[in-house]
Design a protein around this motif. Structure first.
Motif, short mmCIF file in Angstrom:
data_model
loop_
_atom_site.label_atom_id
_atom_site.label_comp_id
_atom_site.label_asym_id
_atom_site.label_seq_id
_atom_site.Cartn_x
_atom_site.Cartn_y
_atom_site.Cartn_z
N TYR A 267 -13.45 109.91 43.27
CA TYR A 267 -13.88 108.65 43.90
C TYR A 267 -15.37 108.71 44.24
N ALA A 271 -18.27 106.27 43.06
CA ALA A 271 -19.01 105.50 44.06
C ALA A 271 -20.53 105.61 43.89
N ARG A 277 -20.88 98.69 44.86
CA ARG A 277 -20.70 97.70 45.93
C ARG A 277 -20.10 96.41 45.38
N TYR A 279 -17.87 96.32 43.01
CA TYR A 279 -16.44 96.58 42.85
C TYR A 279 -15.72 96.48 44.19
N GLN A 280 -16.37 96.96 45.25
CA GLN A 280 -15.78 96.82 46.58
C GLN A 280 -15.67 95.35 46.98
N ALA A 283 -12.72 93.71 45.42
CA ALA A 283 -11.46 94.04 46.08
C ALA A 283 -11.28 93.18 47.33
N TRP A 284 -12.34 93.02 48.10
CA TRP A 284 -12.24 92.20 49.32
C TRP A 284 -11.97 90.74 48.97
N GLU A 299 -11.32 101.94 51.54
CA GLU A 299 -12.18 102.53 50.51
C GLU A 299 -11.56 102.33 49.13
N GLY A 301 -12.06 100.03 45.21
CA GLY A 301 -12.87 99.21 44.32
C GLY A 301 -11.98 98.52 43.31
N MET A 309 -8.52 103.65 44.15
CA MET A 309 -8.46 104.08 45.56
C MET A 309 -8.19 105.57 45.65
#
Length: 428
Positions: A267, A271, A277, A279-280, A283-284, A299, A301, A309
């Motif tokens: 991971y 990262a 960022r 990819y994060q 996810a959100w 944590e 993506g 994860m």
């Protein structure tokens, strides 16, 4: 007068049921990585009749069966829908009587009793220590049981225990004489059609050997190329692992996903990407379409159809360690290869696992002590001077495996789990 904090007196006959129910509820509702991979139990008569038993949805990676009936012995039966394939009936051709059959396979696995006793000390311990060991005992026991459950599931999904061994591990190494009884059911190495290696040139490749060693070098690390290459593999694979349909996800049909569990080291390599960022953020954004399901939070993506994860602990192989693999598509017989000595002490091989629906079967039997899967006991010893607490459960796990007809032949197939081994640098 201060209100007492104990809700039931010591020795109360109902303590067992209250505490056991509380332990089971706490375990099933905890926000751990492995627990997020299980769907909710069916509710109401409709849900129960649709699943034949009290069994969670097959669209999540871990399918849980809570079979509390008696007379079943130590085996739990799961009902699993086999892949279905057919050609359409075209034009005015006769369709009646040509219905494609559906086949429910029975997945069987054993359950066994697992217990963790914890000493609460004695009278002098209470006098000398500022801590209330009786109050600390239950959280300590619960933590041990939760780690045991999560690590056992991870080992079965990855098809190996690996060789990392520190204080965080509750499941012993495979070389330990008690390993087989600890994991309850046989840990199965990945089937040949579900085992891949990172490749610095092409992203990934099918599992291969180089002079008897696993064909991995120091540049074969986890990265964006690995993810993109595996998406291509999944798209072109005959009968790929089923996608994950997260409860409440409005985009589940239009933008299907699979879950990719990676080690902390893998991971961290991923990262480092300059676009991580993004990819994060993806996810959100998906979380907002899925009622903030916890699988998208923390944590993680989201990229190219994978939720990436961290897994709880790494499944790690060091230089010269043995790795089991299946050499044939038509056999479950396992062979052994070694990790290249050239990796030395500064590199290791970590296993990641891509999860689709029905990757793992998890079962709970009922305890005679409480009538539900978890139970606890608190017992005075030595004429009441010492006290010991014990937490117990009756679990079992097994990876879902079918002999699948791909159209060109039958292949033993890990239905929902695909592993990708990569090299990672060691920091200590």
């Amino acid at each position: 007068m201060t209100t007492p904090q104990t809700y039931a007196a010591y020795g109360d006959a109902t303590n067992m049921v209250y505490q056991a129910a509380g332990l089971f509820a706490t375990h099933m509702q905890r926000n751990s990585v492995m627990n997020r991979l299980t769907g909710p139990m069916p509710k109401g008569v409709g849900g129960a009749s649709a699943t034949l038993r009290k069994q969670t949805t097959q669209h999540m990676p871990i399918v849980t069966c809570q079979d509390l009936g008696k007379g079943e012995g130590d085996e739990i039966t799961f009902h699993l829908l086999n892949p279905v394939n057919a050609k359409p009936v075209m034009g005015s051709q006769w369709a009646e009587g040509k219905g494609t059959g559906m086949k429910l396979s029975e997945g069987r696995l054993r359950v066994n009793q697992a217990r963790f006793p914890v000493s609460l000390g004695d009278v002098m311990t209470d006098l000398r220590s500022p801590a209330d060991f009786r109050a600390l005992g239950r959280p300590v026991a619960q933590n041990l049981m939760d780690r045991y459950m999560d690590q056992s599931m991870l080992v079965h999904l990855c098809g190996a225990r690996g060789y990392q061994d520190n204080a965080e591990w509750v499941v012993p190494l495979a070389s330990d004489p008690e390993f087989a009884s600890t994991v309850i059911n046989t840990v199965k190495a990945p089937t040949k059609n579900r085992h891949y290696l990172a490749d610095a040139t092409n992203g990934v490749k099918a599992f291969a050997l180089n002079g008897g060693d696993v064909d991995l070098g120091t540049t074969d690390v986890f990265g964006l190329d690995t993810v993109d290459a595996m998406r291509t593999v999944m798209d072109e694979m005959a009968l790929p692992p089923p996608v994950v349909k997260i409860p409440g996800d409005m985009a589940a049909e239009d933008s299907p996903l699979r879950v990719w569990l990676v080690s902390p080291a893998q991971y961290n390599l991923f990262a480092k990407s300059s676009t991580f960022r993004t990819y994060q953020a993806s996810a959100w954004a998906r979380a907002s379409q899925a009622k903030q399901h916890p699988l998208f939070l923390g944590e993680v993506g989201l990229w190219n159809g994978f939720i990436i994860m961290k897994m709880p602990r790494p499944i790690r192989f060091y230089s010269t360690n043995a790795m089991a693999y299946c050499a044939s598509l038509t056999s479950e017989t396992e062979s052994s290869a070694t990790i290249a000595a050239a990796l030395g002490t500064t590199f290791a091989v970590d296993r990641s696992v891509i999860l689709g629906g029905q990757a793992l079967l998890q079962a709970f039997g009922s305890s005679r002590m409480s009538g539900i899967p978890f139970f606890w006991s608190e017992k005075p010893l030595d004429h009441g001077d010492k006290v010991e607490l014990l937490i117990g459960a009756v679990p079992g796990w097994s990876k879902t495996r079918f002999e699948v007809d791909t159209g060109s032949g039958k292949e033993f197939t890990d239905y929902g789990a695909t592993v990708v081994d990569t090299v990672v640098p060691l920091t200590a």
